[in-house]
Design an enzyme around this catalytic site. Structure first.
Site, PDB file in Angstrom:
ATOM      1  N   THR A   1      -0.448   3.158  -5.231  1.00 27.10           N
ATOM      2  CA  THR A   1       1.005   3.325  -5.291  1.00 27.10           C
ATOM      3  C   THR A   1       1.424   3.813  -6.668  1.00 27.10           C
ATOM      4  OG1 THR A   1       3.086   2.248  -4.653  1.00 27.10           O
ATOM      5  CG2 THR A   1       1.569   0.967  -6.013  1.00 27.10           C
TER       6      THR A   1
ATOM      7  N   ILE B   1       0.841  -1.194   0.000  1.00 30.49           N
ATOM      8  CA  ILE B   1       0.000   0.000   0.000  1.00 30.49           C
ATOM      9  C   ILE B   1       0.876   1.245   0.000  1.00 30.49           C
ATOM     10  CG2 ILE B   1      -1.855   1.220   1.202  1.00 30.49           C
ATOM     11  CD1 ILE B   1      -2.450  -1.419   2.661  1.00 30.49           C
ATOM     12  N   SER B   2       0.661   2.134  -0.960  1.00 30.39           N
ATOM     13  CA  SER B   2       1.340   3.432  -1.007  1.00 30.39           C
ATOM     14  C   SER B   2       2.861   3.230  -0.986  1.00 30.39           C
ATOM     15  CB  SER B   2       0.851   4.301   0.154  1.00 30.39           C
ATOM     16  OG  SER B   2       1.226   5.643  -0.010  1.00 30.39           O
ATOM     17  N   TRP B   3       3.557   3.727   0.047  1.00 29.92           N
ATOM     18  CA  TRP B   3       5.003   3.507   0.151  1.00 29.92           C
ATOM     19  C   TRP B   3       5.315   2.016   0.156  1.00 29.92           C
ATOM     20  CZ3 TRP B   3       8.562   1.008   3.119  1.00 29.92           C
ATOM     21  CH2 TRP B   3       9.905   1.431   3.046  1.00 29.92           C
TER      22      TRP B   3
ATOM     23  N   GLY C   1       3.801  -0.149  -1.437  1.00 29.61           N
ATOM     24  CA  GLY C   1       3.717  -0.626  -2.801  1.00 29.61           C
ATOM     25  C   GLY C   1       5.044  -0.522  -3.525  1.00 29.61           C
TER      26      GLY C   1
END
Length: 274
Positions: free
Chosen positions: A127, A101-103, A105
């Site tokens: 991401t 998820i996000s970072w 990712g």
């Protein structure tokens, strides 16, 4: 698969690790910047009630978040990916699925690229490709430059309304539940995570990833504009994109009824049950 909860020495650092047993290929979760393992408990609970069998899940706190102490020096993304690989093998597994998820990712992409034999399938949520991306608005980037939003429910509600999108700020119950599970990160550890992403990109190797990849993106994500997911989908050989209508940066949690079955079906497709 044996349950594990607590500190573990991995790749020269101490990680707070949580392993919940089940059947099948374990799912390794890579969280967003500054986020602790408890924030993904709703996702774990939802996955466990899908499909009639319990999916094994591995979670860990990055150094400087949750129960993992901050490292003395920063590390590049490839070294964090090496740490993840060591965690997987240290726990006794020769293959995992990974959801980032996000970072997280970015970390998941780097892990899949550098350790393809350990990574079977990949789920990338909210991401991007790192430095080669369409960025957020400057005001959003400025907010992300500080871990202040994690320090108290009022900060989380106020900043969440501006940066998470997807109706996060208009749902006080959701914001309160999110705040209840939040543990403020060590600011130094937070900045070490930012430093790991400086200059990093996956654009050059995405077309060569051998894994099947599910991309999930909200169409109301102020942090990672949806166009980034479309660009990644074009590069991936085995990629599939699902856009969550009305979903923001935390669509995995806010739109769980839509997203979790997609994730479960993607990860279990082709498996047989006894």
């Amino acid at each position: 698969m044996t349950a594990v909860h607590g500190p573990r020495q991995v790749h020269g650092v101490t990680l707070n690790v949580d392993v919940q047993p089940g059947e099948g290929v374990p799912l390794l979760l890579c969280n967003g910047i500054g986020a602790n393992v408890e924030l993904l408990q709703p996702l774990v609970d939802d996955l466990h009630v899908q499909g009639g069998r319990r999916m094994p899940v591995i979670r860990f706190d990055m150094p400087g978040t949750g129960g993992s102490p901050t490292t003395r020096l920063p590390r590049r993304m490839h070294r964090w990916a090496r740490m993840v690989a060591d965690l997987v093998t240290d726990l006794g597994y020769d293959e995992v699925d990974v959801l980032g998820i996000s970072w997280g990712g970015a970390l998941a992409q780097e892990f899949a690229h550098r350790h393809p034999r350990l990574c079977r399938r990949l789920v990338l949520c909210a991401t991007s490709m790192g430095m080669v991306m369409v960025p957020a608005r400057p005001s959003v980037l400025l907010t992300l430059a500080s871990p202040l939003r994690y320090f108290g429910p009022s900060h989380l509600r106020e900043t969440g309304r501006r940066i998470y999108g997807g109706g996060f700020g208009s749902d006080p119950t959701l914001a309160a539940r999110f705040a209840t599970h939040t543990r403020a990160p060590d600011p130094l550890g937070y900045y070490w995570q930012i430093a790991a992403g400086v200059g990093w990109t996956s654009a050059h190797y995405l077309p060569h990833l051998p894994q099947r990849v599910l991309l999930l993106a909200g169409d109301d994500d102020p942090i990672i504009p949806t166009v980034n997911a479309h660009l990644m989908a074009r590069l991936l050989r085995h990629g599939r994109l699902h856009v969550v209508r009305g979903g923001g940066h935390l669509a995995l949690l806010t739109h769980a009824a839509e997203v979790v079955p997609l994730v479960h079906d993607f990860l279990t497709d082709g498996e047989t049950t006894s």
